[in-house]
Design a protein around this motif. Structure first.
Motif, PDB file in Angstrom:
ATOM      1  N   SER A 194      26.401 -17.450   6.265  1.00 18.17           N
ATOM      2  CA  SER A 194      25.401 -18.247   6.973  1.00 18.17           C
ATOM      3  C   SER A 194      25.048 -17.516   8.260  1.00 18.17           C
ATOM      4  O   SER A 194      25.941 -17.053   8.962  1.00 18.17           O
ATOM      5  CB  SER A 194      25.976 -19.628   7.316  1.00 18.17           C
ATOM      6  OG  SER A 194      25.101 -20.339   8.165  1.00 18.17           O
TER       7      SER A 194
ATOM      8  N   SER B  66      24.729 -22.190  11.451  1.00 15.61           N
ATOM      9  CA  SER B  66      26.071 -22.751  11.255  1.00 15.61           C
ATOM     10  C   SER B  66      26.192 -24.194  11.709  1.00 15.61           C
ATOM     11  O   SER B  66      26.767 -25.029  11.002  1.00 15.61           O
ATOM     12  CB  SER B  66      27.109 -21.881  11.968  1.00 15.61           C
ATOM     13  OG  SER B  66      27.098 -20.579  11.436  1.00 15.61           O
TER      14      SER B  66
ATOM     15  N   VAL C 132      24.572 -26.480   9.227  1.00 21.67           N
ATOM     16  CA  VAL C 132      25.407 -26.647   8.036  1.00 21.67           C
ATOM     17  C   VAL C 132      26.454 -27.733   8.291  1.00 21.67           C
ATOM     18  O   VAL C 132      26.666 -28.619   7.462  1.00 21.67           O
ATOM     19  CB  VAL C 132      26.061 -25.305   7.641  1.00 21.67           C
ATOM     20  CG1 VAL C 132      27.142 -25.506   6.597  1.00 21.67           C
ATOM     21  CG2 VAL C 132      25.007 -24.319   7.149  1.00 21.67           C
TER      22      VAL C 132
ATOM     23  N   ILE D 108      21.481 -19.207   2.986  1.00 29.26           N
ATOM     24  CA  ILE D 108      22.944 -19.237   2.954  1.00 29.26           C
ATOM     25  C   ILE D 108      23.460 -19.092   1.527  1.00 29.26           C
ATOM     26  O   ILE D 108      22.797 -19.467   0.569  1.00 29.26           O
ATOM     27  CB  ILE D 108      23.534 -20.492   3.642  1.00 29.26           C
ATOM     28  CG1 ILE D 108      23.212 -21.764   2.872  1.00 29.26           C
ATOM     29  CG2 ILE D 108      23.058 -20.597   5.079  1.00 29.26           C
ATOM     30  CD1 ILE D 108      23.918 -22.991   3.422  1.00 29.26           C
TER      31      ILE D 108
END
Length: 163
Positions: free
Chosen positions: A12, A17, A20, A72
């Motif tokens: 990623s 991040s 996510v 990702i």
């Protein structure tokens, strides 16, 4: 039925991040903080993994939430539960999302109807072998394998779905 699984974010971009984590938290209904480490295969990227627990279908919800970021690489597994097959989702940029049912040991399984369809539409051994390899997720596995090996020894985070 309650079940559990694992999320592997193989790569990623650093800027994505936190998004996510928020996506995972939205599905699980609880704050999530992953331990991000450098991804040796792709030095500008980060990787993380965590186990989760929740109701059947949570794996699919997690995969749907994570595929919002097409850049990702990730896998989501869901263990079989009483009366429900296990599942495995793999996402690779440019290839998209793969979904397969899994056996108790984690192997991708193909239904009788799916096998019959592959045989009926194949025009020989080569096309059947190619179709079966794709149905089993082979191209996704091949692209993710270097990222998996780069994860050896990485710590695991445990997550639980609330509610």
């Amino acid at each position: 039925m309650p079940t559990r699984g694992v999320i592997y974010v193989h790569s990623s971009p650093l800027a994505v991040s936190s998004h996510v984590e928020w996506a995972i938290a939205r599905v699980l209904g609880a704050p999530v903080r992953l331990e991000w480490t450098p991804q040796p295969v792709e030095p500008s990227a980060r990787r993380a993994q965590c186990s989760w627990s929740g109701m059947s279908g949570t794996g699919g919800e997690l995969a749907a939430a994570l595929r919002q970021w097409p850049m990702i690489r990730f896998e989501v597994t869901e263990e079989p539960s009483n009366g429900v097959d296990g599942e495995r989702f793999m996402h690779v940029p440019g290839r998209g999302l793969f979904h397969g049912s899994t056996s108790a040991n984690g192997d991708i399984v193909l239904s009788e109807d799916r096998l019959r369809s592959l045989i009926a539409t194949s025009r020989g051994y080569e096309t059947l072998a190619h179709a079966m390899e794709k149905a089993l997720g082979g191209p996704w596995d091949a692209e993710l394998e270097p990222y998996r090996h780069a994860a050896d020894g990485v710590p695991m985070t445990l997550l639980t779905r609330v509610g």
